[in-house]
Design a protein around this motif. Structure first.
Motif, PDB file in Angstrom:
ATOM      1  N   THR A 188      -0.551  56.404  42.432  1.00 41.08           N
ATOM      2  CA  THR A 188      -0.676  55.942  41.048  1.00 41.08           C
ATOM      3  C   THR A 188       0.334  56.631  40.131  1.00 41.08           C
ATOM      4  OG1 THR A 188      -2.419  57.583  40.674  1.00 41.08           O
ATOM      5  CG2 THR A 188      -3.118  55.344  41.232  1.00 41.08           C
ATOM      6  N   LEU A 280      -9.453  53.615  37.777  1.00 43.49           N
ATOM      7  CA  LEU A 280      -8.313  52.707  37.904  1.00 43.49           C
ATOM      8  C   LEU A 280      -8.412  51.554  36.912  1.00 43.49           C
ATOM      9  CD1 LEU A 280      -5.816  52.363  39.779  1.00 43.49           C
ATOM     10  CD2 LEU A 280      -7.228  50.846  41.175  1.00 43.49           C
ATOM     11  N   ARG A 281      -9.586  50.978  36.801  1.00 42.77           N
ATOM     12  CA  ARG A 281      -9.777  49.844  35.893  1.00 42.77           C
ATOM     13  C   ARG A 281      -9.545  50.252  34.441  1.00 42.77           C
ATOM     14  NH1 ARG A 281     -14.172  48.675  37.823  1.00 42.77           N
ATOM     15  NH2 ARG A 281     -15.567  49.699  36.339  1.00 42.77           N
ATOM     16  N   LYS A 282     -10.039  51.452  34.071  1.00 46.51           N
ATOM     17  CA  LYS A 282      -9.888  51.920  32.690  1.00 46.51           C
ATOM     18  C   LYS A 282      -8.451  52.315  32.378  1.00 46.51           C
ATOM     19  CE  LYS A 282     -14.623  53.655  32.164  1.00 46.51           C
ATOM     20  NZ  LYS A 282     -15.465  54.873  32.043  1.00 46.51           N
ATOM     21  N   MET A 284      -5.617  51.520  33.954  1.00 47.09           N
ATOM     22  CA  MET A 284      -4.642  50.445  34.110  1.00 47.09           C
ATOM     23  C   MET A 284      -4.946  49.242  33.222  1.00 47.09           C
ATOM     24  SD  MET A 284      -2.569  51.670  36.454  1.00 47.09           S
ATOM     25  CE  MET A 284      -1.725  50.300  37.213  1.00 47.09           C
ATOM     26  N   LEU A 285      -6.076  49.321  32.511  1.00 47.87           N
ATOM     27  CA  LEU A 285      -6.502  48.248  31.598  1.00 47.87           C
ATOM     28  C   LEU A 285      -6.661  46.919  32.335  1.00 47.87           C
ATOM     29  CD1 LEU A 285      -4.250  49.055  28.488  1.00 47.87           C
ATOM     30  CD2 LEU A 285      -6.592  49.828  28.961  1.00 47.87           C
ATOM     31  N   TRP A 286      -7.110  46.997  33.588  1.00 45.40           N
ATOM     32  CA  TRP A 286      -7.335  45.773  34.349  1.00 45.40           C
ATOM     33  C   TRP A 286      -8.493  44.985  33.733  1.00 45.40           C
ATOM     34  CZ3 TRP A 286      -7.018  47.593  40.153  1.00 45.40           C
ATOM     35  CH2 TRP A 286      -5.663  47.898  40.442  1.00 45.40           C
ATOM     36  N   GLY A 287      -8.287  43.710  33.582  1.00 46.31           N
ATOM     37  CA  GLY A 287      -9.303  42.846  32.993  1.00 46.31           C
ATOM     38  C   GLY A 287      -9.236  42.777  31.472  1.00 46.31           C
ATOM     39  N   GLU A 288      -8.350  43.600  30.860  1.00 49.54           N
ATOM     40  CA  GLU A 288      -8.239  43.569  29.402  1.00 49.54           C
ATOM     41  C   GLU A 288      -7.398  42.364  28.982  1.00 49.54           C
ATOM     42  OE1 GLU A 288      -9.633  45.582  27.191  1.00 49.54           O
ATOM     43  OE2 GLU A 288     -10.623  46.801  28.713  1.00 49.54           O
ATOM     44  N   ASP A 289      -7.802  41.743  27.912  1.00 47.92           N
ATOM     45  CA  ASP A 289      -7.064  40.587  27.392  1.00 47.92           C
ATOM     46  C   ASP A 289      -7.099  40.670  25.869  1.00 47.92           C
ATOM     47  OD1 ASP A 289      -6.107  38.125  26.590  1.00 47.92           O
ATOM     48  OD2 ASP A 289      -7.027  37.057  28.267  1.00 47.92           O
TER      49      ASP A 289
END
Length: 292
Positions: A188, A280-282, A284-289
């Motif tokens: 990462t 990882l989700r937080k 990398m901002l995965w799922g953020e729109d």
């Protein structure tokens, strides 16, 4: 419990706030506290007369826990104190992204209470070890890296050629600015910035990631962590750079670099409410729109 505190080697207001908060909480739990000597020099202006702790310049197995104050880079420097000792590490994040240092300053009180109760889990992280032929004194004592070992060009804008063997079998010669060999922990970091994959910390894998390769079909390659990697550099300059996490040395092109999995692991403390996927989700901002 015997606790060591290590922090960034420059003055920072966030560090001082975290350090003061941490000392207050550790004192309330009657913990035996030791602070790294150089870090302590930067914190004198916030010290209270009723704080009692020791100073360390090296660690041994009498310590139970090392608390790092800073970012992930601070943890990478902290492991040079821990090495192969049986000491758990936890990171308080006063830096930026923080994949390793995940506890925020406002979470210190609750997180520390859980840790001192033993209410946590351990994430064991593999490291890389390096040998240089001929032997180099600069890597004899700290010949390991938690994130990655990188070969890169020096004093030139020209690319270098990195001849690469895996378990003594020729793979390819990368024509590039350099080559990264990263652990799952380091996947990462620099490797990710160069197009490498994210690897779960539990995976028994390393990744070879070329840096700006001119042969455009060169892609990151995931290999088993049992692989012995041999690297040989050639180029217009007579020297190249070898970095072990944040520690950099200069080597001649006549040197051969051999890398393999280290024979010890680093033990990172994770709160039970944390997980790699959540981090990882937080981060990398995965799922953020932004539209939502």
């Amino acid at each position: 419990m015997k606790v060591a505190i290590y922090g960034q080697n420059y003055a920072n207001e966030n560090n001082q706030v975290a350090f003061e908060t941490l000392l207050d909480e550790l004192k309330a739990h009657e913990v035996e506290i030791y602070v790294e000597a150089q870090f302590l020099k930067l914190q004198k202006e916030v010290l209270h007369n009723d704080w009692s702790f020791g100073i360390f310049t090296s660690l041994d197995n009498s310590y139970d826990l090392l608390i790092s104050i800073g970012g992930d880079g601070t943890i990478l420097r902290a492991i040079t104190y821990v090495k192969d000792l049986d000491i758990n590490i936890v990171g308080i994040n006063t830096g930026r992204l923080g994949f390793l240092a995940t506890i925020q300053t406002n979470e210190i009180k609750d997180a520390l209470a859980e840790i001192l109760k033993g209410d946590y889990k351990i994430s064991e992280r593999s490291l890389l070890s390096v040998d240089i032929d001929p032997e180099n004194k600069d890597v004899k004592t700290t010949n390991f890296a938690l994130n990655e070992i990188t070969i890169s060009r020096k004093n030139t804008t020209s690319m270098i050629t990195v001849e690469t063997h895996l378990d003594d079998e020729y793979l390819t010669s990368y024509w590039a600015d350099g080559l990264i060999l990263a652990t799952p922990t380091g996947s990462t970091g620099y490797s990710l910035s160069c197009g490498g994959p994210v690897i779960s910390p539990e995976a028994s894998s390393f990744v070879l990631t070329p840096i700006a390769p001119h042969n455009l079909n060169a892609r990151p390659l995931v290999i088993t962590d049992k692989t012995d990697v041999k690297l040989k550099v050639s180029g217009r300059e007579n020297q190249f750079l070898l970095s072990l996490d944040s520690r950099i040395i200069t080597l001649p092109n006549t040197a051969t670099v051999r890398i393999k999995k280290a024979d010890f692991k680093i033990k990172m403390v994770e709160l039970n409410s944390e997980s790699f996927l959540d981090t990882l989700r937080k981060k990398m901002l995965w799922g953020e729109d932004r539209r939502n």
